[in-house]
Design a protein around this motif. Structure first.
Motif, short mmCIF file in Angstrom:
data_model
loop_
_atom_site.label_atom_id
_atom_site.label_comp_id
_atom_site.label_asym_id
_atom_site.label_seq_id
_atom_site.Cartn_x
_atom_site.Cartn_y
_atom_site.Cartn_z
N ASP A 145 0.60 -1.11 0.02
CA ASP A 145 0.13 0.07 0.03
C ASP A 145 0.72 1.33 0.02
OD1 ASP A 145 -1.49 2.29 0.82
OD2 ASP A 145 -2.87 0.95 1.93
N PRO A 146 0.69 1.91 -1.08
CA PRO A 146 1.84 3.20 -1.27
C PRO A 146 1.61 4.24 -0.03
CG PRO A 146 0.77 2.72 -3.26
CD PRO A 146 0.19 1.90 -2.35
N HIS A 147 0.24 4.16 0.41
CA HIS A 147 -0.04 5.28 1.58
C HIS A 147 0.52 4.76 2.77
CE1 HIS A 147 -3.20 7.38 -0.90
NE2 HIS A 147 -3.16 6.26 -1.58
N ALA A 148 0.69 3.53 3.01
CA ALA A 148 1.22 3.15 4.26
C ALA A 148 2.60 3.12 4.05
CB ALA A 148 0.84 1.33 4.50
N TYR A 149 3.28 2.67 2.95
CA TYR A 149 4.59 3.03 2.57
C TYR A 149 5.08 4.46 2.87
CZ TYR A 149 8.87 3.29 -0.41
OH TYR A 149 10.15 3.76 -0.81
N ASN A 150 4.52 5.40 2.46
CA ASN A 150 4.73 6.87 2.51
C ASN A 150 4.82 7.12 4.02
OD1 ASN A 150 5.26 9.19 0.99
ND2 ASN A 150 3.67 10.15 2.13
N ALA A 151 3.79 6.54 4.81
CA ALA A 151 3.69 7.02 6.23
C ALA A 151 4.81 6.53 6.96
CB ALA A 151 2.46 6.33 6.89
N LEU A 152 5.03 5.06 6.70
CA LEU A 152 6.14 4.47 7.21
C LEU A 152 7.62 5.05 7.15
CD1 LEU A 152 4.74 0.88 6.78
CD2 LEU A 152 5.22 1.82 8.98
N LYS A 153 7.72 5.32 5.76
CA LYS A 153 8.94 6.01 5.13
C LYS A 153 9.19 7.64 5.72
CE LYS A 153 12.10 5.98 1.40
NZ LYS A 153 11.99 5.87 -0.11
N CYS B 60 -0.09 7.91 -6.83
CA CYS B 60 0.63 9.38 -6.51
C CYS B 60 1.67 8.94 -5.47
CB CYS B 60 -0.24 10.28 -6.14
SG CYS B 60 -1.80 10.55 -7.16
N TYR B 61 1.28 8.28 -4.48
CA TYR B 61 2.26 8.06 -3.37
C TYR B 61 3.13 6.98 -3.55
CZ TYR B 61 0.35 11.55 -0.22
OH TYR B 61 -0.08 12.70 0.16
N LEU B 62 3.37 6.42 -4.65
CA LEU B 62 4.35 5.68 -5.38
C LEU B 62 5.36 6.19 -5.97
CD1 LEU B 62 5.30 2.64 -4.24
CD2 LEU B 62 4.46 1.98 -6.45
N GLY B 63 4.53 6.88 -7.02
CA GLY B 63 5.56 7.83 -8.34
C GLY B 63 5.85 9.04 -7.54
N ARG B 64 5.13 10.01 -7.65
CA ARG B 64 5.33 11.50 -7.62
C ARG B 64 5.95 11.62 -6.26
NH1 ARG B 64 1.24 13.33 -10.86
NH2 ARG B 64 -0.09 12.82 -9.05
N GLY C 195 -6.72 8.23 -1.87
CA GLY C 195 -7.09 7.15 -0.91
C GLY C 195 -7.45 7.41 0.33
N GLY C 196 -7.39 6.25 1.18
CA GLY C 196 -7.46 6.62 2.73
C GLY C 196 -8.97 7.21 2.96
N LEU C 197 -9.14 8.29 3.50
CA LEU C 197 -10.13 8.90 4.07
C LEU C 197 -10.89 9.57 2.99
CD1 LEU C 197 -9.37 10.20 7.31
CD2 LEU C 197 -10.77 8.34 7.10
#
Ligand code: SF4
Ligand code: SF4
Length: 710
Positions: free
Chosen positions: A525-533, A576-580, A616-618
């Motif tokens: 999940d790119p959103h989780a990825y972005n948050a964790l990172k 968006c949260y994986l690419g840009r 995504g998300g909310l």
């Protein structure tokens, strides 16, 4: 010498006048700029003074190198010519100003041959800038690019102002050229050594037209051109801080102070740690003065080029949001409330006056606007800060109240029981193929698969969870999940302005991750990825599953069967949260290209220009007013590219695109699949003998999994 003295003498009668114009011009400009700095002094703190060398490098790249300009080829090329012309003419403009009070002045190092060479360059520069102004005026008046238009709800158009300014710059170039040409024509008439003028340049053409003019007339022209040049120069200097051309002065500083790491969301307050947050009386932006000084500088620096809004998916589908006008409205507000002449008026609430609630909730934080802006104007931090302000005042959209409450009480927006978090992995059939441990204590697993809420609870997305687990298992990862101990990553919670709720979710997860004893994290999940990172601290390194797959394809652990349906054409949609936001563009494409027989095409908007699926998300719980869904627009882009299968690497993209295919009536013509599902479908599993050899191991693993998941 005699001629030089004679020409210089043309300016002598005006020397006092020129001196006065200099004084008044510089005084006015200094006063105006000082007034423009007043709101910045009232703004919130912002730490932008670190890493000076990195910042200087960015100035070289984005300011001097005009790095982003060619993204819009015609306008960008025009701008590069104008910018280069301005740079070349800067020394000349200042030396011409000094000539008025010291007629024989020559800039240091620019006498003799060097001066001739510089003269030729400036002749061409003035000509190019003049022509660019004409082209720019024609573009504005005749071709009228749609992105310059100002919808009625945002006030009156800026075309007249733009044309006025372009005309003034053209006049400046013309005056400069006349000034040079009159002097050269006088030299010709006197039979003196002639100043070198660049062939076919504006000064060269004017000189040729003036050679038969009498010397006194040339003198008057020389004087007149100088006078016009000086007046225009100072008028422009003092007029620019009142509109879009202020960026000429501020852009260098705006780029120098631009955010170095775009992914790190602005804290609630700079210089205030999480533990001190309870001392903060007011969260977010409510009034103009709550913006940081740098964000105010952004407002001054916007060139009104419209590129941000042109790329904004919210704007494209008719949501009440256009990033350009987030800036323009704030700048107008600043000019009106901090006037150059008159008293400042502080403290008006922004929401309800210049911004609407819907406008601020409409943003998906996709980052397309920031990616595009040639002046590195920032949007996401401002929008999140405005949301924090609304949340602080209790202005939470109705549809978001329930998921936010569920996140608070259950740790996921669906309000599901924590113990159901690992249900996706408990199907008997699945357990026979894959081992999924629950890491509620250190049990030797090296890798944590962070699943996040949507993949854990949404029936359709659970397939992504299972495919991810099977891939990790296939490549021999010793991995597990947090199960009931995992809370939502809080990525969207934070971007919706609920900072304290985010902090609670983050702290819980960090603790659970530490307890698991893993050394790395993988998520699909790119959103989780972005948050964790970027939002979490003190957690092991995180990878997106596409990075793992690409590496294992390279290592040979993953290889693929050819695709069955040779008529299918695939296209990859960059989340968006994986690419840009994280620049992971190549790995998913490399994986697709490694599948034999897979035909892949690119959509017109791809990679860093990818078009958000709807958020995504909310965002899934918020329904803004819009003319059409972003996902529908995206699906149509895929169809235009000739694709019949959209591959993505994000469960939220999957929800939005799958839904959009139905809304667009394209079922049967278009499908969407997650990369993990595709890999799981195409991967060549071990040969039967190897499976037999591992049968005992699998049996053992199944027993362990059923025990763990009970
Ligand atoms: S982040 Fe995306 S949706 Fe938000 S304003 Fe920028 S381009 Fe528009
Ligand atoms: S914010 Fe940047 S991209 Fe948007 S209009 Fe202003 S200068 Fe152009």
């Amino acid at each position: 010498m005699q001629l030089a003295a004679q020409l210089a003498s043309f300016l002598v009668p005006g020397r006092a006048l020129f001196f006065l114009i200099h004084l008044i011009g510089i005084a006015c400009f200094s006063y105006i700029v000082a007034q423009r700095l007043v709101p910045l002094m009232r703004g919130e703190r912002d730490f932008r003074f670190d890493q000076p060398w990195v910042r200087l490098g960015r100035v070289l790249k984005y300011w001097l190198g005009q790095w982003k300009q060619p993204r819009y080829r015609a306008a960008g090329t025009l701008h590069i010519f104008i910018f280069a012309g301005f740079l070349v003419l800067a020394i000349r403009a200042f030396s011409v100003l000094i000539v008025g009070v010291s007629p024989n002045f020559v800039p240091p190092g620019l006498s003799g041959r060097a001066g001739d060479v510089y003269g030729v360059i400036t002749d061409y520069a003035a000509t190019i800038v003049f022509l660019c102004m004409l082209i720019a005026v024609i573009r504005r008046l005749v071709f009228k690019p749609a992105r310059y238009a100002v919808p009625a709800k945002y006030g009156k158009g800026h075309t007249a102002d733009a044309i006025f300014l372009l005309s003034l710059i053209a006049l400046l170039m013309l005056a400069d050229s006349f000034f040079t040409a009159a002097k050269a024509a006088a030299q010709v008439r006197q039979g003196q050594p002639v100043e070198v003028l660049a062939a076919l340049s504006l000064p060269w053409m004017i000189r040729n037209a003036l050679v038969s003019t009498s010397l006194p007339t040339l003198g008057r022209m020389y004087f007149g051109a100088y006078f016009v040049h000086e007046l225009t120069f100072y008028f422009l200097l003092c007029y620019r801080p009142f509109g879009i051309q202020f960026h000429v002065e501020t852009s260098l500083f705006n780029i120098y102070f631009a955010k170095l790491d775009r992914e790190i969301l602005k804290p609630v307050r700079w210089g205030i740690s999480d533990t001190q947050l309870d001392q903060v009386k007011s969260f977010g932006i409510k009034t103009f003065e709550d913006f940081t000084w740098k964000h105010m500088l952004d407002f001054y620096s916007c060139a009104d080029c419209g590129r941000c809004s042109d790329q904004c998916p919210a704007n494209a589908v008719g949501r009440p949001l256009s990033p350009r006008f987030i800036t323009i409205k704030a700048r107008d507000y600043s000019f009106a409330h901090y006037p150059v002449f008159g008293r400042e008026k502080k403290g008006t609430a922004l929401i309800g006056s210049i911004y609407s609630q819907d406008e601020i909730w409409s943003c998906t934080t996709c980052g397309a606007c920031e990616q595009e802006c040639p002046l590195l104007v920032e949007y996401i931090d401002k929008i999140v800060d405005l949301r924090r302000g609304m949340i602080d005042e209790g202005n939470v959209p109705q549809s978001l109240q329930k998921p936010l409450k569920a996140l608070e009480s259950r740790g996921n927006p669906y309000g599901k029981m924590e113990k159901k978090k690992a249900d996706w992995a408990s199907a008997t059939e699945f357990q026979q193929t894959c081992r999924v441990k629950t890491l509620d204590h250190p049990n030797g697993a090296e890798t944590l698969y962070f699943v996040d809420s949507i993949t854990s609870f949404d029936d359709r997305m659970q397939s992504i969870g299972r495919a991810t687990a099977k891939i990790l298992s296939h490549v021999g990862e010793n991995f597990g999940i947090l199960g009931a101990a995992e809370r939502d990553s809080g990525h969207e919670v934070r971007r919706f302005g609920e900072e304290t709720l985010f902090m609670a979710l983050r702290d819980h997860n960090v603790e659970a991750i530490k307890t698991s004893g893993v050394r790395r994290i993988v998520t699909a999940d790119p959103h989780a990825y972005n948050a964790l990172k970027h939002d979490y601290k003190d957690v092991p390194p995180v990878e997106h599953i596409s990075q793992v797959i690409a590496r294992e394809v390279e290592s040979g652990k993953i290889s693929f069967h050819p695709v069955e349906n040779k008529n299918d054409v695939y296209t990859y949609h960059d989340p968006c949260y994986l690419g840009r936001h994280n620049q992971i563009y190549d790995e998913p494409r490399d994986v697709l290209d490694a599948i034999p027989g897979l035909k892949r095409v690119e959509m017109s908007r791809c990679r860093d220009r990818s078009f958000c699926c709807g958020g995504g998300g909310l965002m899934l719980f918020y329904e803004p007013k819009e003319e059409q869904r972003m996902g529908v627009k995206r699906v149509r882009m895929a169809a235009e590219a000739g694709a019949s299968v959209i591959v993505t690497t994000c469960p939220f993209c999957m929800v939005n695109i799958e839904d959009a295919i139905k809304v667009a009536g394209m079922e049967g013509k278009m499908t969407v699949i997650d990369l993990t599902e595709l890999v799981d479908r195409q991967v060549i599993r071990e040969c039967p003998n190897a499976i037999e050899e591992r049968a005992g191991e699998i049996k053992e693993c199944v027993m362990a999994s059923s025990h763990i998941l009970k």
